[in-house]
Enzyme design. Structure first.
Site, mmCIF file in Angstrom:
data_model
loop_
_atom_site.group_PDB
_atom_site.id
_atom_site.type_symbol
_atom_site.label_atom_id
_atom_site.label_comp_id
_atom_site.label_asym_id
_atom_site.label_seq_id
_atom_site.Cartn_x
_atom_site.Cartn_y
_atom_site.Cartn_z
ATOM 1 N N GLU A 251 1.164 -1.143 -0.054
ATOM 2 C CA GLU A 251 0.081 -0.059 0.100
ATOM 3 C C GLU A 251 0.795 1.249 -0.061
ATOM 4 O O GLU A 251 1.612 1.393 1.096
ATOM 5 C CB GLU A 251 -0.785 0.004 1.010
ATOM 6 C CG GLU A 251 -1.792 -1.221 1.278
ATOM 7 C CD GLU A 251 -3.089 -1.343 0.532
ATOM 8 O OE1 GLU A 251 -3.168 -0.054 -0.371
ATOM 9 O OE2 GLU A 251 -3.829 -1.924 0.112
ATOM 10 N N CYS A 285 -2.317 9.071 2.799
ATOM 11 C CA CYS A 285 -1.992 8.525 1.630
ATOM 12 C C CYS A 285 -3.116 8.800 0.624
ATOM 13 O O CYS A 285 -2.954 9.001 -0.801
ATOM 14 C CB CYS A 285 -1.779 6.997 1.628
ATOM 15 S SG CYS A 285 -3.063 6.103 2.296
HETATM 16 P P1 NDP Z 1 8.696 4.784 4.303
HETATM 17 O O1 NDP Z 1 8.642 3.778 3.147
HETATM 18 O O2 NDP Z 1 9.777 5.637 4.597
HETATM 19 O O3 NDP Z 1 8.610 3.673 5.495
HETATM 20 C C1 NDP Z 1 7.316 2.687 5.836
HETATM 21 C C2 NDP Z 1 8.085 1.897 6.561
HETATM 22 O O4 NDP Z 1 8.982 0.827 5.983
HETATM 23 C C3 NDP Z 1 8.801 2.128 7.972
HETATM 24 O O5 NDP Z 1 8.428 1.218 8.836
HETATM 25 C C4 NDP Z 1 10.195 2.097 7.627
HETATM 26 O O6 NDP Z 1 10.945 2.088 8.821
HETATM 27 C C5 NDP Z 1 10.249 0.763 6.789
HETATM 28 N N1 NDP Z 1 11.471 0.660 6.019
HETATM 29 C C6 NDP Z 1 12.364 1.588 5.498
HETATM 30 N N2 NDP Z 1 13.292 0.886 4.859
HETATM 31 C C7 NDP Z 1 12.985 -0.450 5.118
HETATM 32 C C8 NDP Z 1 13.688 -1.559 4.367
HETATM 33 N N3 NDP Z 1 14.650 -1.467 3.586
HETATM 34 N N4 NDP Z 1 12.968 -2.740 4.345
HETATM 35 C C9 NDP Z 1 11.844 -2.915 5.261
HETATM 36 N N5 NDP Z 1 11.238 -1.915 5.914
HETATM 37 C C10 NDP Z 1 11.839 -0.630 5.703
HETATM 38 O O7 NDP Z 1 7.238 5.389 4.353
HETATM 39 P P2 NDP Z 1 6.843 6.643 5.471
HETATM 40 O O8 NDP Z 1 7.004 6.007 6.876
HETATM 41 O O9 NDP Z 1 7.624 7.676 5.124
HETATM 42 O O10 NDP Z 1 5.226 6.666 5.166
HETATM 43 C C11 NDP Z 1 4.897 7.622 4.194
HETATM 44 C C12 NDP Z 1 4.344 6.939 2.936
HETATM 45 O O11 NDP Z 1 3.290 5.910 3.157
HETATM 46 C C13 NDP Z 1 3.563 7.837 1.908
HETATM 47 O O12 NDP Z 1 4.182 7.774 0.614
HETATM 48 C C14 NDP Z 1 2.432 7.514 2.070
HETATM 49 O O13 NDP Z 1 1.545 7.647 0.578
HETATM 50 C C15 NDP Z 1 2.252 6.066 2.282
HETATM 51 N N6 NDP Z 1 1.136 5.392 2.827
HETATM 52 C C16 NDP Z 1 0.251 4.668 1.987
HETATM 53 C C17 NDP Z 1 -0.980 3.992 2.370
HETATM 54 C C18 NDP Z 1 -1.925 3.480 1.663
HETATM 55 O O14 NDP Z 1 -2.514 2.888 2.206
HETATM 56 N N7 NDP Z 1 -1.569 3.177 0.359
HETATM 57 C C19 NDP Z 1 -1.416 4.671 3.717
HETATM 58 C C20 NDP Z 1 -0.620 5.565 4.655
HETATM 59 C C21 NDP Z 1 0.595 5.798 4.073
HETATM 60 P P3 NDP Z 1 11.365 3.653 9.533
HETATM 61 O O15 NDP Z 1 10.357 4.506 9.434
HETATM 62 O O16 NDP Z 1 11.787 3.245 10.817
HETATM 63 O O17 NDP Z 1 12.771 3.930 8.541
#
Ligand code: NDP
Length: 515
Positions: A251, A285
């Site tokens: 997502e 999102c």
């Molecule tokens: P990120 O992609 O930066 O991070 C998402 C999660 O992935 C975090 O827990 C992060 O950890 C983790 N992560 C980072 N690198 C890795 C890796 N290499 N392997 C596994 N996990 C990893 O997203 P954001 O947290 O910045 O969230 C915002 C984004 O989420 C926006 O683009 C938004 O549109 C999207 N979103 C989509 C939704 C949907 O339903 N389509 C709903 C809500 C948000 P850490 O933060 O600790 O680095």
């Protein structure tokens, strides 16, 4: 001040003093707690516990598992103040944003999956008449729990988009390890405390706090991954899942367009544009990220939206009803918002409201309305994820549709018109996983309606039948009761039986016309 019992999250170790992450309140800048950053061997230990606990959890009836979820629902009702306090303090969002989505969505979802899981996952009988080889046999589809589910969540909805995705996985009989964003881990730890108090057996739900490396380590151990986050990280995560050949549901980001037709209820459309672009500080999102308005009503629409946005109160939430727009949760996000606004202004856009970072304590960006925008600007083509609303004048809805589809994203969209038949016809031509007519975002509360992105906005869906079956392994059963000693197609092959089979095939399939 947020208060969470870290021990309830069943952490195997504290990761050592050097491996702790400080959690900040983005609205005040205060540090409100620290959590361990789990190392790969600690994730392996969580996975071992999860696998040990899962068979007994899966062996319970849907009703027994549902009972734990209903208890958690009641716990949420009894602890609403504490939950909202934890969410607001680590995200900087308003009480209302926390109540509507993180709290309201999740408290409903606990009851929804407790009640509906069995119906979605019950054995299905399928007919056997469509091929003579299987005619008369019992054909059954079974949905067995997949085992260990990994959920990785973002920071914008610390409960709804993290723990929310764990609920159907638990209802299906799986163990779950949740890796929340390092920016907002306290809400997930609170959910772990809740599930523990509500009688969920140890090891069935665990929270793995840490950064991206912790998330990457989690993928090495789970049987399926549910990821919510940016498109960029989504690609990395999918590659890791591909290496392990495990299913991966994504997502991801969006750039949701809003199309306002000349015959729309302008008052409602303007109120909705202001709300669905600025709620949760625009960090949704499925935020309205860009608007296309048919020329005859453009000026009127812009005037109404501008009035609405100008009246918004922003600041550190100080209780119910105190502010409308909260802080920017994730430190680098404010730079993206600034960059998009500056890029637009440099290319000729006009800022009608806002347009700046707010000075003083906390991390705030003013609610901002821009006009004279076009698709050469980042604000119209890249996900901004902040309190911005760029509005573009279009000659007609056809042009709006063309521009709405001119994006790599395809999460959600909305069409606004009093002619709902036309609205629905336009909606079906938008390249997005969800399109609302005269509404936005609220589809997320319809838990029986699948939600997921097209194009670079994701793979798979949450909610509805597909939203829980993704946490299962499909097993097909074929049961033969009455049968001859030897079927017609078995050895030894003979001229007589081959001809008989051929006549049967001709009889069954040879009666149609070719033209
Ligand atoms: P990120 O992609 O930066 O991070 C998402 C999660 O992935 C975090 O827990 C992060 O950890 C983790 N992560 C980072 N690198 C890795 C890796 N290499 N392997 C596994 N996990 C990893 O997203 P954001 O947290 O910045 O969230 C915002 C984004 O989420 C926006 O683009 C938004 O549109 C999207 N979103 C989509 C939704 C949907 O339903 N389509 C709903 C809500 C948000 P850490 O933060 O600790 O680095």
């Amino acid at each position: 001040m947020a208060s969470v019992t870290e021990e309830a999250s069943v952490q195997p170790g504290d990761g050592g003093a050097a491996a702790r992450i400080a959690v900040e309140n983005p609205a005040t800048g205060e540090t409100i707690g620290t959590v361990p950053s789990l190392a790969p061997d600690e994730i392996a230990e969580l996975a071992r516990r999860a696998r040990e606990a899962q068979p007994a959890w899966a062996a319970l009836s849907f009703e027994d598992r549902g009972r734990v979820l209903y208890r958690a629902q009641k716990w949420m009702v009894d602890n609403i103040e504490r939950i909202i306090d934890v969410v607001t303090s680590e995200s900087g969002k308003t009480h209302e944003d926390a109540q509507l989505a993180d709290y309201g969505y999740t408290v409903g979802a606990l009851g929804f999956w407790a009640k509906e899981a069995e119906g979605y996952l019950a054995d299905e009988r399928v007919p056997s008449w469509n091929n003579p080889v299987v005619a008369g046999k019992r054909l059954i589809i079974r949905y067995a729990p997949i085992g260990l589910v990994g959920v990785i969540g973002p920071w914008n909805y610390p409960i709804a988009n993290s723990f929310g995705d764990c609920i159907p996985a638990l209802a299906a009989g799986n163990s779950v390890i949740l890796k929340p964003s390092e920016v907002t881990p306290l809400s997930s730890l609170l959910m772990a405390e809740m599930m523990h108090e509500c009688g969920l057996p140890d090891g069935v739900f665990q929270v793995a706090t840490g950064d991206g490396r912790t998330g990457a380590a989690l993928i090495d151990h789970v049987d399926v991954l549910m990821f919510t986050g940016s498109t960029k990280t989504g690609r990395t995560v999918m590659k890791a899942a591909a290496e392990r050949l495990i299913p991966c549901y994504l997502e991801l980001g969006g750039k949701d367009p809003m199309i306002v037709c000349a015959d729309a209820d302008l008052e409602r459309a303007a109120n909705a544009a202001a709300f669905y672009s600025m709620n949760n500080g625009g960090q949704v999102c499925i935020s309205v990220e860009r608007v296309y308005v048919e020329e005859p009503v453009y000026d009127q629409f812009v005037a109404k939206v501008t009035d609405n946005v100008r009246a918004l109160r922003q600041g550190a939430p100080a209780g119910i009803g105190s502010v409308d727009v909260g802080a920017v949760t994730f430190p680098p996000q404010i730079e993206t918002v600034e960059d998009h606004v500056q890029d637009a202004v440099q290319k000729g856009a006009r800022v009608l409201v806002g347009g700046h970072r707010r000075p003083g304590a906390g991390r705030f960006y003013e609610p901002t309305v821009l006009v004279d925008v076009d698709h050469s600007m980042k604000i119209m083509s890249e996900e901004t994820f902040g309190p911005t609303l760029p509005i573009m004048k279009v000659p007609d809805a056809e042009e709006a549709l063309r521009l709405a589809n001119d994006t790599t994203y395809g999460l959600q969209a909305s069409v606004w018109t009093r002619n709902v038949e036309r609205g629905e016809a336009l909606a079906r031509r938008v390249e997005a996983g969800v399109v609302c007519v005269n509404d936005a975002q609220v589809n997320y509360s319809a838990l029986n309606l699948p939600m997921g992105g097209w194009k670079s906005s994701g793979l798979g869906t949450r909610h509805g039948a597909t939203g829980i079956r993704k946490y299962t392994k499909t097993q097909s059963l074929l049961v033969t009761r009455l049968a001859p000693k030897r079927d017609l197609h078995m050895f030894p092959y003979s001229r007589r039986r081959t001809k008989a089979l051929r006549r049967l095939l001709k009889f069954l399939y040879g009666r149609g016309k070719r033209a």
